[in-house]
Design a protein around this motif. Structure first.
Motif, short mmCIF file in Angstrom:
data_model
loop_
_atom_site.label_atom_id
_atom_site.label_comp_id
_atom_site.label_asym_id
_atom_site.label_seq_id
_atom_site.Cartn_x
_atom_site.Cartn_y
_atom_site.Cartn_z
N PHE A 73 0.84 -1.20 0.00
CA PHE A 73 0.00 0.00 0.00
C PHE A 73 0.88 1.25 0.00
O PHE A 73 0.62 2.21 -0.73
CB PHE A 73 -0.93 -0.02 1.22
CG PHE A 73 -1.88 1.13 1.26
CD1 PHE A 73 -3.03 1.13 0.47
CD2 PHE A 73 -1.64 2.22 2.09
CE1 PHE A 73 -3.91 2.20 0.50
CE2 PHE A 73 -2.52 3.28 2.12
CZ PHE A 73 -3.65 3.28 1.33
N ASP A 74 1.93 1.25 0.82
CA ASP A 74 2.87 2.38 0.83
C ASP A 74 3.55 2.54 -0.53
O ASP A 74 3.77 3.67 -0.99
CB ASP A 74 3.93 2.18 1.92
CG ASP A 74 3.37 2.36 3.32
OD1 ASP A 74 2.27 2.94 3.46
OD2 ASP A 74 4.03 1.91 4.28
N ASP A 75 3.89 1.42 -1.19
CA ASP A 75 4.47 1.47 -2.53
C ASP A 75 3.53 2.18 -3.50
O ASP A 75 3.98 2.95 -4.36
CB ASP A 75 4.76 0.07 -3.07
CG ASP A 75 6.01 -0.56 -2.50
OD1 ASP A 75 6.77 0.15 -1.81
OD2 ASP A 75 6.23 -1.76 -2.75
N ILE A 76 2.24 1.88 -3.40
CA ILE A 76 1.26 2.50 -4.29
C ILE A 76 1.30 4.02 -4.15
O ILE A 76 1.31 4.75 -5.14
CB ILE A 76 -0.16 1.96 -3.99
CG1 ILE A 76 -0.26 0.50 -4.41
CG2 ILE A 76 -1.23 2.80 -4.68
CD1 ILE A 76 -1.51 -0.21 -3.91
N LEU A 77 1.34 4.48 -2.90
CA LEU A 77 1.40 5.92 -2.67
C LEU A 77 2.69 6.52 -3.24
O LEU A 77 2.67 7.59 -3.86
CB LEU A 77 1.28 6.23 -1.19
CG LEU A 77 -0.06 5.89 -0.55
CD1 LEU A 77 -0.01 6.14 0.95
CD2 LEU A 77 -1.18 6.67 -1.19
N ASP A 78 3.81 5.82 -3.03
CA ASP A 78 5.09 6.31 -3.56
C ASP A 78 5.06 6.39 -5.09
O ASP A 78 5.51 7.38 -5.67
CB ASP A 78 6.24 5.40 -3.12
CG ASP A 78 6.57 5.54 -1.65
OD1 ASP A 78 6.12 6.52 -1.01
OD2 ASP A 78 7.27 4.66 -1.12
N ILE A 79 4.55 5.36 -5.73
CA ILE A 79 4.50 5.35 -7.19
C ILE A 79 3.60 6.47 -7.70
O ILE A 79 3.93 7.19 -8.64
CB ILE A 79 4.01 3.98 -7.71
CG1 ILE A 79 5.05 2.90 -7.41
CG2 ILE A 79 3.72 4.04 -9.21
CD1 ILE A 79 4.52 1.49 -7.58
N ALA A 80 2.45 6.62 -7.06
CA ALA A 80 1.51 7.67 -7.48
C ALA A 80 2.12 9.06 -7.27
O ALA A 80 1.99 9.93 -8.13
CB ALA A 80 0.20 7.53 -6.71
N ASP A 81 2.80 9.27 -6.13
CA ASP A 81 3.42 10.57 -5.87
C ASP A 81 4.56 10.86 -6.83
O ASP A 81 4.73 11.99 -7.28
CB ASP A 81 3.92 10.64 -4.43
CG ASP A 81 2.79 10.71 -3.42
OD1 ASP A 81 1.64 11.01 -3.83
OD2 ASP A 81 3.04 10.46 -2.23
N LYS A 82 5.35 9.85 -7.16
CA LYS A 82 6.45 10.03 -8.11
C LYS A 82 5.92 10.37 -9.49
O LYS A 82 6.61 11.01 -10.28
CB LYS A 82 7.31 8.77 -8.19
CG LYS A 82 8.22 8.57 -7.03
CD LYS A 82 9.01 7.29 -7.22
CE LYS A 82 9.71 6.91 -5.93
NZ LYS A 82 10.34 5.59 -6.01
N GLY A 83 4.71 9.95 -9.78
CA GLY A 83 4.11 10.19 -11.08
C GLY A 83 4.04 11.66 -11.42
O GLY A 83 4.06 12.03 -12.59
#
Length: 135
Positions: free
Chosen positions: A70-80
């Motif tokens: 779940f934390d990875d999802i947030l990181d990927i979305a924020d890096k986007g």
């Protein structure tokens, strides 16, 4: 390990701890077991079947793995917002992690829950129809 616990061949608490720690950090069991100092995936599965203590530790690590995904999802979305890679690539990464997190821990699932269909819910009781005429 509890007293009198069965120790599978090659099993060591340090190895079990390392496996579970890496799982909890979001790494897959397959990737962990590729390391030369780690046992094979099939060996870990045998340990799970023969050591209740390890199985409990492993289950907890899998729950924590869902949180890490779940934390990875947030990181990927924020890096986007800053990344140069294609939005479709990020969407695939997010969808894969979302699916896996939902499978590991139901609170991250997109599945719609129906009353009476989940563990602990009472089934919906049919009480019949009541006829009522309205003037």
């Amino acid at each position: 390990m509890s007293e009198g616990a069965w120790f599978p061949e090659g099993y060591g608490q340090d190895t079990a701890d390392a496996i579970c720690e890496r799982l909890a950090d979001g790494e897959s069991l397959r990737a962990i077991c590729r390391d030369a100092e780690m046992p094979s995936t099939s060996t870990v599965c045998k340990w799970l079947g023969k050591s209740a203590d390890f199985a409990e530790q492993y289950a907890r690590a899998r729950e924590l793995q869902a949180d890490a995904l779940f934390d990875d999802i947030l990181d990927i979305a924020d890096k986007g917002l800053k990344a140069l890679d294609a939005p479709e690539d990020r969407r695939i990464q997010i969808d894969a992690r979302k699916w896996m997190a939902g499978k590991l821990k139901g609170k991250y699932s997109d599945k719609v829950k129906h009353v009476g269909g989940d563990e602990g819910d009472n089934p919906i009781a049919f009480t019949g129809f009541k006829r009522q005429f309205i003037d």
